[in-house]
Design an enzyme around this catalytic site. Structure first.
Site, mmCIF file in Angstrom:
data_model
loop_
_atom_site.group_PDB
_atom_site.id
_atom_site.type_symbol
_atom_site.label_atom_id
_atom_site.label_comp_id
_atom_site.label_asym_id
_atom_site.label_seq_id
_atom_site.Cartn_x
_atom_site.Cartn_y
_atom_site.Cartn_z
ATOM 1 C CD1 TRP A 47 2.589 -5.395 9.512
ATOM 2 C CD2 TRP A 47 1.788 -6.625 11.201
ATOM 3 N NE1 TRP A 47 1.222 -5.357 9.461
ATOM 4 C CE2 TRP A 47 0.698 -6.102 10.477
ATOM 5 C CE3 TRP A 47 1.528 -7.436 12.317
ATOM 6 C CZ2 TRP A 47 -0.627 -6.371 10.814
ATOM 7 C CZ3 TRP A 47 0.208 -7.688 12.660
ATOM 8 C CH2 TRP A 47 -0.847 -7.164 11.912
ATOM 9 N NE ARG A 48 1.630 -0.720 7.957
ATOM 10 C CZ ARG A 48 0.405 -0.318 7.665
ATOM 11 N NH1 ARG A 48 -0.174 0.591 8.407
ATOM 12 N NH2 ARG A 48 -0.221 -0.798 6.622
ATOM 13 C CD GLU A 60 3.066 -8.684 3.948
ATOM 14 O OE1 GLU A 60 2.066 -9.135 3.371
ATOM 15 O OE2 GLU A 60 3.174 -7.488 4.268
ATOM 16 C CD GLN A 65 -7.167 -15.756 0.910
ATOM 17 O OE1 GLN A 65 -8.323 -15.378 0.897
ATOM 18 N NE2 GLN A 65 -6.508 -16.005 -0.183
ATOM 19 C CE1 TYR A 143 0.674 -8.412 -1.046
ATOM 20 C CE2 TYR A 143 0.961 -10.283 0.449
ATOM 21 C CZ TYR A 143 0.765 -8.931 0.243
ATOM 22 O OH TYR A 143 0.688 -8.092 1.320
ATOM 23 C CG ASP A 161 -3.134 -6.942 -1.003
ATOM 24 O OD1 ASP A 161 -3.382 -6.007 -1.792
ATOM 25 O OD2 ASP A 161 -3.198 -6.803 0.234
ATOM 26 C CB CYS A 219 -15.306 8.112 -3.504
ATOM 27 S SG CYS A 219 -15.327 6.437 -4.138
ATOM 28 C CB CYS A 228 -10.213 7.693 -8.863
ATOM 29 S SG CYS A 228 -11.157 6.167 -8.902
HETATM 30 FE FE1 SF4 Z 1 -13.091 5.946 -4.596
HETATM 31 FE FE2 SF4 Z 1 -11.340 5.790 -6.576
HETATM 32 FE FE3 SF4 Z 1 -10.526 6.496 -4.170
HETATM 33 FE FE4 SF4 Z 1 -11.259 4.003 -4.610
HETATM 34 S S1 SF4 Z 1 -9.505 5.046 -5.525
HETATM 35 S S2 SF4 Z 1 -11.866 5.268 -2.865
HETATM 36 S S3 SF4 Z 1 -12.897 4.298 -6.072
HETATM 37 S S4 SF4 Z 1 -11.938 7.618 -5.467
#
Ligand code: SF4
Length: 378
Positions: A47-48, A60, A65, A143, A161, A219, A228
């Protein structure tokens, strides 16, 4: 602690920043970083490869879910069978449900067809670009409206979402329960969005699906880690805040195999409600104090107006739906009195075992049939 999030947007010349308590996000830097990562890392999904709003709408709806890997084969088969809005509007419901069988949340299929019918009747077969008009289509919540219109037409609406909600709650370290269609989360997502609306929405979803995952987010590989708040605060594992899950109810259910010659009886569930429009073996929930045989004989009386004699159970399957799980017992039965009529089902039909595969059935019934067909002489 962010007991409530205060959102202030400052426009300083052309530098736009989001100030949330002591967190400052330079929006343009965030967007640039996220979009650069998306360009390099996005998955090549069917779909891209299109800007056709109908194909984007189908994807979509299917993705709600449901995992990407599950959707891919369904998406291809569905568009082969119904390549245009008009062909979907004309489709026979049984064929539609058969193509949706196993994808779950069957109301989505019915709504999608109802939306196609409305698009043909009211909009000349073209998907409306205007959010207000689009959101009046059956099944089009905030959404879906934002996702389809931003990707297909570049309409500036942030699509929030579950993935995006999680990313936002961590980026801004939101320490309260996030509600469905949470206005604060919607506002933050909207504010972060730049000119490339469709790409931005997909980049946020991709980040949530592949990096900022519900458990053990990556992360250290995250492109927006420096923006973040929860990473800095060490609260990643506590975001988003969730209510503890209630135990999923478990139901004990019986299904009867009633034969006439080589055919077996199946009934079509009412369109509205759980698993609506799917075909099943007659039966139902075992009430307190009933044996499996008693429950099945009662269900046949209530649902079909006939007396049957139930045999001993010959198959048993376990199946988990989203909100409950079932143990489904299969019992052969013999007609003693009466002719079956549809009292609860929208239709009933005698079907040869060879033809049963053409009928869309709930997954638990399908599993039961696989178990049973080897054991009964059908
Ligand atoms: Fe980690 Fe924040 Fe990145 Fe999510 S947005 S993966 S919590 S650093």
């Amino acid at each position: 602690m962010n007991c409530c999030v205060i959102l202030i947007t400052l426009q300083l010349d052309r530098l736009s920043i989001l100030y949330i308590h002591d967190a400052v996000i330079r929006i343009s830097d965030f967007r640039r970083t996220l979009l650069a990562w998306y360009r390099e890392n996005r998955r090549d999904l069917p779909w891209r490869r299109t800007r056709d709003p109908y194909r984007i709408l189908v994807s979509e709806v299917m993705l709600q879910q449901t995992r990407v890997s599950t959707v891919i084969p369904y998406y291809g088969r569905f568009l082969k069978a119904f390549p245009t809005v008009a062909s979907l509007a004309r489709a026979r419901q049984d064929r539609l449900m058969k193509l949706w069988e196993g994808l779950g949340y069957y109301a989505r299929a019915r709504n999608l067809q109802a939306a196609a019918t409305q698009i043909v009747a009211d909009h000349g077969g073209r998907i409306p670009r205007d959010p207000e008009t689009f959101s009046k289509l059956p099944g089009a919540g905030p959404y879906t409206t934002a996702a389809v219109l931003s990707i297909a037409f570049g309409v500036p609406l942030a699509a929030v979402d579950g993935n995006v909600k999680r990313v936002i709650s961590r980026l801004f370290d939101i320490d309260r329960l996030i509600q469905p269609n949470d206005p604060e989360v919607q506002t933050l997502a909207q504010r972060l969005m730049g000119k490339r609306k469709g790409d931005f929405n997909q980049a946020m979803m991709e980040l949530g699906a592949r990096v900022c995952t519900p458990k053990r987010p990556a992360c250290l590989l995250c492109p927006v880690r420096t923006f973040c708040r929860s990473f800095k605060a060490g609260t990643v594992d506590e975001r988003p805040v969730v209510l503890s899950r209630k135990a999923r109810p478990h139901l004990c259910v019986v299904a009867g195999i009633l034969k006439k010659g080589v055919s077996v009886l199946i009934g079509r569930r009412p369109d509205r409600g759980l698993l609506g429009g799917l075909w099943e073996f007659p039966g139902g929930k075992v009430e307190r104090g009933e044996t499996l045989r008693m429950a099945l004989e009662r269900e046949f009386r209530e649902e079909l107006g006939v007396e049957v004699e139930a045999g001993e159970p010959v198959a048993r399957v376990e199946h988990a739906y989203t909100h409950f799980s079932v143990t489904l017992h299969g019992l052969p039965c013999r007609l003693r009195r009466g002719v079956p009529v549809a009292r609860i089902h929208s239709a009933i039909r005698w079907v040869s075992p060879a033809a049963l595969g053409r009928y869309a059935m709930p997954e638990a019934n399908r599993k039961l049939w696989r178990e049973l067909s080897g054991r009964l002489a059908v």
